[in-house]
Design a protein around this motif. Structure first.
Motif, PDB file in Angstrom:
ATOM      1  N   GLU A  83       0.833  -1.216   0.000  1.00 19.42           N
ATOM      2  CA  GLU A  83       0.000   0.000   0.000  1.00 19.42           C
ATOM      3  C   GLU A  83       0.858   1.253   0.000  1.00 19.42           C
ATOM      4  O   GLU A  83       0.542   2.223  -0.679  1.00 19.42           O
ATOM      5  N   LEU A  84       1.947   1.239   0.743  1.00 12.65           N
ATOM      6  CA  LEU A  84       2.847   2.386   0.760  1.00 12.65           C
ATOM      7  C   LEU A  84       3.475   2.594  -0.618  1.00 12.65           C
ATOM      8  O   LEU A  84       3.564   3.727  -1.101  1.00 12.65           O
ATOM      9  N   ASP A  85       3.891   1.497  -1.256  1.00 11.82           N
ATOM     10  CA  ASP A  85       4.472   1.584  -2.600  1.00 11.82           C
ATOM     11  C   ASP A  85       3.450   2.095  -3.614  1.00 11.82           C
ATOM     12  O   ASP A  85       3.780   2.900  -4.490  1.00 11.82           O
ATOM     13  N   ALA A  86       2.206   1.606  -3.512  1.00 13.64           N
ATOM     14  CA  ALA A  86       1.156   2.031  -4.438  1.00 13.64           C
ATOM     15  C   ALA A  86       0.878   3.526  -4.293  1.00 13.64           C
ATOM     16  O   ALA A  86       0.719   4.242  -5.291  1.00 13.64           O
ATOM     17  N   ALA A  87       0.840   4.015  -3.060  1.00 18.08           N
ATOM     18  CA  ALA A  87       0.600   5.438  -2.830  1.00 18.08           C
ATOM     19  C   ALA A  87       1.747   6.266  -3.403  1.00 18.08           C
ATOM     20  O   ALA A  87       1.527   7.302  -4.030  1.00 18.08           O
ATOM     21  N   GLU A  88       2.968   5.786  -3.212  1.00 18.78           N
ATOM     22  CA  GLU A  88       4.132   6.494  -3.738  1.00 18.78           C
ATOM     23  C   GLU A  88       4.112   6.517  -5.264  1.00 18.78           C
ATOM     24  O   GLU A  88       4.409   7.536  -5.880  1.00 18.78           O
ATOM     25  N   ALA A  89       3.735   5.385  -5.879  1.00 18.80           N
ATOM     26  CA  ALA A  89       3.667   5.328  -7.337  1.00 18.80           C
ATOM     27  C   ALA A  89       2.614   6.304  -7.877  1.00 18.80           C
ATOM     28  O   ALA A  89       2.832   6.951  -8.900  1.00 18.80           O
ATOM     29  N   GLU A  90       1.475   6.408  -7.201  1.00 13.21           N
ATOM     30  CA  GLU A  90       0.430   7.337  -7.640  1.00 13.21           C
ATOM     31  C   GLU A  90       0.919   8.770  -7.555  1.00 13.21           C
ATOM     32  O   GLU A  90       0.657   9.568  -8.436  1.00 13.21           O
ATOM     33  N   GLN A  91       1.646   9.084  -6.477  1.00 15.73           N
ATOM     34  CA  GLN A  91       2.155  10.448  -6.305  1.00 15.73           C
ATOM     35  C   GLN A  91       3.208  10.763  -7.360  1.00 15.73           C
ATOM     36  O   GLN A  91       3.347  11.911  -7.754  1.00 15.73           O
ATOM     37  N   ASP A  92       3.930   9.750  -7.806  1.00 15.14           N
ATOM     38  CA  ASP A  92       4.959   9.950  -8.824  1.00 15.14           C
ATOM     39  C   ASP A  92       4.378   9.918 -10.239  1.00 15.14           C
ATOM     40  O   ASP A  92       5.117  10.025 -11.217  1.00 15.14           O
ATOM     41  N   GLY A  93       3.054   9.699 -10.350  1.00 11.06           N
ATOM     42  CA  GLY A  93       2.396   9.701 -11.640  1.00 11.06           C
ATOM     43  C   GLY A  93       2.459   8.385 -12.395  1.00 11.06           C
ATOM     44  O   GLY A  93       2.179   8.337 -13.578  1.00 11.06           O
ATOM     45  N   GLU A  94       2.811   7.292 -11.699  1.00 10.03           N
ATOM     46  CA  GLU A  94       2.903   6.008 -12.363  1.00 10.03           C
ATOM     47  C   GLU A  94       1.584   5.251 -12.372  1.00 10.03           C
ATOM     48  O   GLU A  94       1.403   4.323 -13.130  1.00 10.03           O
TER      49      GLU A  94
END
Length: 95
Positions: A83-94
Motif C-alpha cells: 500500500e505504501l508503494d502504491a501510494a508512492e507510485a500514484e504520487q509519482d504519476g505512475e
C-alpha cells in the motif's frame, strides 16, 4: 590405526550444537517489511463512498474516512508495504 568402535575424544564441557541458539537481532525501525513502523500511516478514502483510496500517505488521521496502513511500533507487513508503494507510485504519476 584406531580400533573399530572407538570414539574421538570430546570436550566434556562443550555444549552440543543443537542446543546453541543463534543470535537474534531486532529489525529496527523503518518502513521495510519486518521493521517496526516509526509512526502511524493513513490514507484517505474517497468521499463518493466507493472505498477507493485517494491522496498521499499521511501520518496523522486526515479526518473523514481513512484507511490505517501501519501502526506506530508494529511490524510492517508485506500488505502495508504494498500500500505504501502504491501510494508512492500514484504520487509519482505512475499509477
Amino acid at each position: 590405526m584406531a580400533a573399530r568402535g572407538s570414539k574421538p575424544e570430546q570436550d566434556k564441557d562443550a555444549v552440543p550444537a543443537a542446543t546453541v541458539r543463534t543470535q537474534e537481532y531486532d529489525a529496527g525501525t523503518g518502513w521495510e517489511i519486518g521493521q517496526r513502523a516509526p509512526e502511524d500511516a493513513f490514507r484517505s478514502l474517497d468521499s463518493a463512498g466507493t472505498g477507493g483510496v485517494t491522496g498521499p500517505v499521511v501520518h496523522t488521521h486526515p479526518g473523514g474516512y481513512a484507511r490505517q496502513i501501519a501502526v506506530k511500533g508494529q511490524v510492517v507487513t508485506a500488505g502495508a508495504r504494498r500500500e505504501l508503494d502504491a501510494a508512492e507510485a500514484e504520487q509519482d504519476g505512475e499509477g
